[in-house]
Design a protein around this motif. Sequence first.
Motif, mmCIF file in Angstrom:
data_model
loop_
_atom_site.group_PDB
_atom_site.id
_atom_site.type_symbol
_atom_site.label_atom_id
_atom_site.label_comp_id
_atom_site.label_asym_id
_atom_site.label_seq_id
_atom_site.Cartn_x
_atom_site.Cartn_y
_atom_site.Cartn_z
ATOM 1 N N GLY A 243 148.910 81.207 58.995
ATOM 2 C CA GLY A 243 148.243 82.278 59.707
ATOM 3 C C GLY A 243 146.773 82.371 59.332
ATOM 4 N N ARG A 244 145.952 82.862 60.266
ATOM 5 C CA ARG A 244 144.504 82.893 60.052
ATOM 6 C C ARG A 244 144.125 83.719 58.828
ATOM 7 N NH1 ARG A 244 140.416 79.811 60.892
ATOM 8 N NH2 ARG A 244 141.332 79.339 62.937
ATOM 9 N N GLN A 245 144.733 84.880 58.645
ATOM 10 C CA GLN A 245 144.371 85.731 57.508
ATOM 11 C C GLN A 245 144.702 85.059 56.186
ATOM 12 O OE1 GLN A 245 145.941 89.720 57.639
ATOM 13 N NE2 GLN A 245 145.297 90.203 55.542
ATOM 14 N N HIS A 246 145.883 84.484 56.113
ATOM 15 C CA HIS A 246 146.284 83.772 54.889
ATOM 16 C C HIS A 246 145.357 82.585 54.633
ATOM 17 C CE1 HIS A 246 149.705 81.554 52.519
ATOM 18 N NE2 HIS A 246 148.686 81.909 51.743
ATOM 19 N N ALA A 247 145.020 81.847 55.693
ATOM 20 C CA ALA A 247 144.140 80.684 55.552
ATOM 21 C C ALA A 247 142.753 81.096 55.067
ATOM 22 C CB ALA A 247 144.038 79.940 56.883
ATOM 23 N N ASN A 248 142.238 82.218 55.591
ATOM 24 C CA ASN A 248 140.936 82.706 55.145
ATOM 25 C C ASN A 248 140.958 83.092 53.668
ATOM 26 O OD1 ASN A 248 139.705 82.341 57.622
ATOM 27 N ND2 ASN A 248 139.979 84.463 58.290
ATOM 28 N N GLU A 249 142.035 83.740 53.235
ATOM 29 C CA GLU A 249 142.166 84.126 51.825
ATOM 30 C C GLU A 249 142.217 82.886 50.933
ATOM 31 O OE1 GLU A 249 145.692 86.474 51.790
ATOM 32 O OE2 GLU A 249 144.723 88.248 52.680
ATOM 33 N N LEU A 250 142.983 81.897 51.374
ATOM 34 C CA LEU A 250 143.082 80.652 50.619
ATOM 35 C C LEU A 250 141.736 79.939 50.571
ATOM 36 C CD1 LEU A 250 144.671 78.397 49.187
ATOM 37 C CD2 LEU A 250 145.314 77.533 51.455
ATOM 38 N N ALA A 251 141.027 79.915 51.693
ATOM 39 C CA ALA A 251 139.727 79.251 51.758
ATOM 40 C C ALA A 251 138.740 79.896 50.789
ATOM 41 C CB ALA A 251 139.179 79.290 53.178
ATOM 42 N N ARG A 252 138.714 81.218 50.756
ATOM 43 C CA ARG A 252 137.803 81.908 49.829
ATOM 44 C C ARG A 252 138.169 81.612 48.379
ATOM 45 N NH1 ARG A 252 138.531 86.042 53.949
ATOM 46 N NH2 ARG A 252 136.609 86.174 55.201
ATOM 47 N N GLU A 253 139.455 81.489 48.125
ATOM 48 C CA GLU A 253 139.913 81.174 46.770
ATOM 49 C C GLU A 253 139.430 79.804 46.317
ATOM 50 O OE1 GLU A 253 144.187 79.879 44.881
ATOM 51 O OE2 GLU A 253 144.178 81.643 46.183
ATOM 52 N N VAL A 254 139.586 78.783 47.180
ATOM 53 C CA VAL A 254 139.187 77.434 46.773
ATOM 54 C C VAL A 254 137.671 77.283 46.798
ATOM 55 C CG1 VAL A 254 141.382 76.338 47.369
ATOM 56 C CG2 VAL A 254 139.579 76.499 49.109
ATOM 57 N N LEU A 255 136.984 78.001 47.682
ATOM 58 C CA LEU A 255 135.516 77.968 47.667
ATOM 59 C C LEU A 255 134.972 78.580 46.380
ATOM 60 C CD1 LEU A 255 134.719 78.832 51.397
ATOM 61 C CD2 LEU A 255 134.182 76.684 50.226
ATOM 62 N N THR A 256 135.626 79.611 45.905
ATOM 63 C CA THR A 256 135.243 80.191 44.608
ATOM 64 C C THR A 256 135.450 79.179 43.499
ATOM 65 O OG1 THR A 256 135.793 82.433 45.352
ATOM 66 C CG2 THR A 256 135.726 82.056 42.972
ATOM 67 N N LYS A 257 136.549 78.441 43.569
ATOM 68 C CA LYS A 257 136.870 77.440 42.541
ATOM 69 C C LYS A 257 135.784 76.375 42.423
ATOM 70 C CE LYS A 257 141.161 75.992 42.237
ATOM 71 N NZ LYS A 257 141.623 76.235 40.850
ATOM 72 N N VAL A 258 135.167 76.028 43.553
ATOM 73 C CA VAL A 258 134.150 74.970 43.543
ATOM 74 C C VAL A 258 132.724 75.529 43.542
ATOM 75 C CG1 VAL A 258 135.708 73.353 44.700
ATOM 76 C CG2 VAL A 258 134.082 74.699 46.069
ATOM 77 N N GLY A 259 132.599 76.837 43.307
ATOM 78 C CA GLY A 259 131.276 77.438 43.195
ATOM 79 C C GLY A 259 130.562 77.637 44.518
ATOM 80 N N MET A 260 131.318 77.795 45.606
ATOM 81 C CA MET A 260 130.717 77.938 46.933
ATOM 82 C C MET A 260 131.171 79.215 47.631
ATOM 83 S SD MET A 260 128.647 75.368 47.381
ATOM 84 C CE MET A 260 128.392 75.370 49.145
ATOM 85 N N ALA A 261 131.516 80.232 46.863
ATOM 86 C CA ALA A 261 132.070 81.474 47.412
ATOM 87 C C ALA A 261 131.105 82.182 48.362
ATOM 88 C CB ALA A 261 132.462 82.415 46.281
ATOM 89 N N ASP A 262 129.804 82.033 48.146
ATOM 90 C CA ASP A 262 128.816 82.764 48.948
ATOM 91 C C ASP A 262 128.359 82.007 50.193
ATOM 92 O OD1 ASP A 262 128.892 84.810 47.073
ATOM 93 O OD2 ASP A 262 127.266 83.939 45.885
ATOM 94 N N TYR A 263 129.029 80.889 50.508
ATOM 95 C CA TYR A 263 128.544 80.036 51.592
ATOM 96 C C TYR A 263 129.509 79.956 52.773
ATOM 97 C CZ TYR A 263 124.950 78.420 48.363
ATOM 98 O OH TYR A 263 123.884 78.355 47.498
ATOM 99 N N GLY A 264 130.444 80.881 52.872
ATOM 100 C CA GLY A 264 131.461 80.810 53.909
ATOM 101 C C GLY A 264 130.928 80.780 55.319
ATOM 102 N N GLU A 265 129.841 81.511 55.599
ATOM 103 C CA GLU A 265 129.314 81.595 56.968
ATOM 104 C C GLU A 265 128.177 80.611 57.228
ATOM 105 O OE1 GLU A 265 131.049 83.349 59.072
ATOM 106 O OE2 GLU A 265 132.309 83.821 57.329
ATOM 107 N N VAL A 266 127.918 79.742 56.287
ATOM 108 C CA VAL A 266 126.847 78.746 56.408
ATOM 109 C C VAL A 266 127.397 77.508 57.121
ATOM 110 C CG1 VAL A 266 125.351 77.206 55.050
ATOM 111 C CG2 VAL A 266 125.641 79.592 54.363
ATOM 112 N N TYR A 267 126.507 76.796 57.827
ATOM 113 C CA TYR A 267 126.896 75.556 58.500
ATOM 114 C C TYR A 267 126.523 74.355 57.626
ATOM 115 C CZ TYR A 267 128.017 78.098 62.751
ATOM 116 O OH TYR A 267 128.600 78.943 63.656
#
Length: 249
Positions: free
Chosen positions: A112-136
């Motif tokens: 589901g989209r909500q679960h996927a977004n939560e997971l994406a933010r989690e792994v982006l945080t893991k790689v130090g990219m938490a603040d770049y979600g809306e960047v291209y």
Amino acid sequence: MKLTQINKTYGNKHVLKDITLEFPAGQITVLVGPSGSGKSTILRSLNLLVMPESGQYDFNGHQIDFRQPVSNKEKLAIRRETGMVFQNYNLFPHKTVLNNVTEGPTQVLKMGRQHANELAREVLTKVGMADYGEVYPSELSGGQAQRVAIARALAMKPRYVLLDEPTSALDPELELSVLKVLLQLAREKQSMVLVTHNMAFAKQIADKIVFVENGEIIYDGVPEKFFSAENPNERIRNFIASMTMENLK
């Protein structure tokens, strides 16, 4: 994860010659060797991006005989459990960082989209990219783009992450940012298979070193013996010296 008597040819060139290798779970297997030796072909065989002509592939209950046709169902099953990270990132340029990372979970895992977004933010945080979600992707440096590519692979919750020279296109400072992420994943016992020319990093991160040359396995063992000055194999000693510039005069 195991390959047994794998053979692959391109035209008249025998690229892999009866390759038999095990990739222990929870460990980092590093493939090294000169350019054109067959390292990337081995790695891509694990993700079925390359299809050998013969041999067997055993992975988490999957048994593939390369002498027989491999179905799309079998390919998808393997790719769901092996996250691939390429040298040149391969991000979707028209999607934001967040959407790049959620693409696999929503389209392949049917999350589901909500679960996927939560997971994406989690792994982006893991790689130090938490603040770049809306960047291209076009707005990212090479090191940032590669960390997003790693996050995208991790979002699939793979048993193994496969990395094909993930830092070779980066300058040293950007390379360091990616290597730190990989080192953290190693500490978390994420199973990985890594192709690299960075001998210093290979020495630091590897649980197991595989040296490939001319489609054959020349060394398969612990890094301590591989990097030892007492290694009896002169070819390996010369290779290490050339890669670390020890023989530069």
